[in-house]
Design an enzyme around this catalytic site. Structure first.
Site, PDB file in Angstrom:
ATOM      1  N   ARG A 125      29.344-101.570  51.332  1.00 43.83           N
ATOM      2  CA  ARG A 125      30.623-102.158  50.956  1.00 43.83           C
ATOM      3  C   ARG A 125      30.469-102.745  49.555  1.00 43.83           C
ATOM      4  NH1 ARG A 125      29.705-104.013  56.361  1.00 43.83           N
ATOM      5  NH2 ARG A 125      31.288-103.247  57.829  1.00 43.83           N
ATOM      6  N   LYS A 163      29.483-107.853  57.144  1.00 44.52           N
ATOM      7  CA  LYS A 163      30.530-108.691  57.724  1.00 44.52           C
ATOM      8  C   LYS A 163      29.967-109.524  58.867  1.00 44.52           C
ATOM      9  CE  LYS A 163      34.635-105.976  56.577  1.00 44.52           C
ATOM     10  NZ  LYS A 163      35.799-105.252  57.106  1.00 44.52           N
ATOM     11  N   HIS A 221      35.059 -98.096  47.301  1.00 46.93           N
ATOM     12  CA  HIS A 221      35.148 -97.772  48.725  1.00 46.93           C
ATOM     13  C   HIS A 221      35.170 -96.261  48.952  1.00 46.93           C
ATOM     14  CE1 HIS A 221      35.259 -99.821  52.500  1.00 46.93           C
ATOM     15  NE2 HIS A 221      36.195 -99.020  52.967  1.00 46.93           N
ATOM     16  N   ARG A 238      31.742 -95.154  49.621  1.00 45.92           N
ATOM     17  CA  ARG A 238      31.352 -95.443  51.009  1.00 45.92           C
ATOM     18  C   ARG A 238      31.940 -94.389  51.956  1.00 45.92           C
ATOM     19  NH1 ARG A 238      29.805 -99.613  54.703  1.00 45.92           N
ATOM     20  NH2 ARG A 238      31.353-100.066  56.317  1.00 45.92           N
ATOM     21  N   HIS A 251      29.416-100.859  61.146  1.00 49.64           N
ATOM     22  CA  HIS A 251      30.658-101.012  61.909  1.00 49.64           C
ATOM     23  C   HIS A 251      30.360-101.647  63.259  1.00 49.64           C
ATOM     24  CE1 HIS A 251      32.847 -97.540  59.613  1.00 49.64           C
ATOM     25  NE2 HIS A 251      32.956 -98.698  58.991  1.00 49.64           N
ATOM     26  N   TYR A 270      36.018 -90.867  60.640  1.00 50.72           N
ATOM     27  CA  TYR A 270      35.343 -89.871  59.803  1.00 50.72           C
ATOM     28  C   TYR A 270      35.152 -88.553  60.538  1.00 50.72           C
ATOM     29  CZ  TYR A 270      34.597 -93.784  56.730  1.00 50.72           C
ATOM     30  OH  TYR A 270      34.810 -94.855  55.909  1.00 50.72           O
TER      31      TYR A 270
END
Length: 298
Positions: free
Chosen positions: A148, A172, A240, A243, A266, A275
């Site tokens: 990220r 995150k 992004h 990524r 994730h 994806y």
């Protein structure tokens, strides 16, 4: 400063100190909550105790009428729900007035990626200017590890293990990941580290601005876009997208959804599964171009 502002400032301090959210995430929360402060003030509210579900619904309707998209409204309401949950936990609200208010579902757009040929062209930066070397290193790391933007700018030198070709990133929710970055990224990081001291910085940051400070997310976005133009790519290059490209290319090569989920950091597999739609699009185009029975109705 009104009670409305004071409570939001307290909440932002909580997110910064207790939750240790990144500056970029904190800024997003601040922007979303400033919008509700303005709306509440316009409607004569002096404190959050006066806020009810009707006001939250009116706020959502007003936001939509002013052109806010469904996805952006969902983000705004999510920030508001989190803030009200915190006020409830502080015994300053009895219930969360935003709990039952939701944004209309946004159409799910598949993320755009850069194909392998264009990616190779983008990474073909062979200039010995220190800033160009830094940019090549950032591009290699971001595409090589699927980082990220906040993870890239947050990298410190101590997070590197160049001997093993790995990097530690804080994702995150303060979740740490240990990731391989590939030999090209290692080589360009080493090249950048040889030049980094030219900026005379005592900052621990891996990537510096020309002023010797940790490079900002905005600066990275600007530099990547400029390199996309210089290298002749037709599509706008933003961090992004690298990524997305990492995830797509990894899935096309391996088909290992769980592995890609771990690499991307994730929390939910459903986030990674988008994806697989990209991969299917690729396979469908190959089928249509190559299979003798593909040209239906012609």
């Amino acid at each position: 400063m009104t009670d409305l502002h004071t409570d939001v400032e307290r909440y932002l301090r909580y997110l910064s100190v207790e939750r240790q959210l990144s500056p970029i995430t904190l800024l997003n929360y601040q922007r979303q909550l400033e919008a509700i402060i303005n709306f509440a003030s316009e409607n004569g509210l002096q404190s959050w105790q006066q806020c009810d579900v009707t006001m939250v619904r009116n706020f959502a309707v007003r936001s939509r009428r002013k052109g806010l998209g469904a996805a952006s409204l969902a983000l705004r309401l999510s920030a508001l729900r989190s803030f009200f949950d915190w006020l409830v936990s502080q015994n300053e609200l009895k219930a969360n007035p935003a709990k039952g208010v939701s944004a209309p579902k946004a159409p799910r757009h598949l993320p755009k990626n850069i194909d392998v040929d264009d990616m190779n062209r983008l990474l073909d930066i062979d200039i010995n200017d220190p800033l160009a070397v830094r940019d090549r290193a950032m591009l290699e790391v971001m595409y090589g590890a699927g980082l990220r933007l906040s993870e890239l700018v947050g990298l410190d030198i101590k997070h590197l293990d160049l001997e093993s070709g790995e990097v530690w990133v804080m994702g995150k929710g303060s979740k740490e990941r240990r990731l391989p970055i590939g030999r090209n990224a290692v080589a360009w990081i080493e090249h950048w580290l040889d030049l980094r001291d030219l900026f005379g910085s005592e900052d621990d940051a891996l990537f510096l601005s020309k002023l010797g400070k940790r490079i900002s997310a905005r600066n990275v976005q600007k530099r990547f876009a400029e390199w996309g133009i210089k290298q002749g790519l037709n599509n706008h290059v933003h961090p992004h997208k690298l990524r997305h490209s990492f995830a797509t290319h990894m899935l096309e090569s391996s088909g290992d959804l769980r592995g890609v989920q771990e690499l991307l950091g994730h929390a939910n597999l459903s986030t990674t599964q988008i994806y697989t739609h990209l991969d299917f699009q690729h396979l469908a185009s190959v089928y249509d171009a190559a299979h003798p029975r593909a040209k239906r109705g012609k």
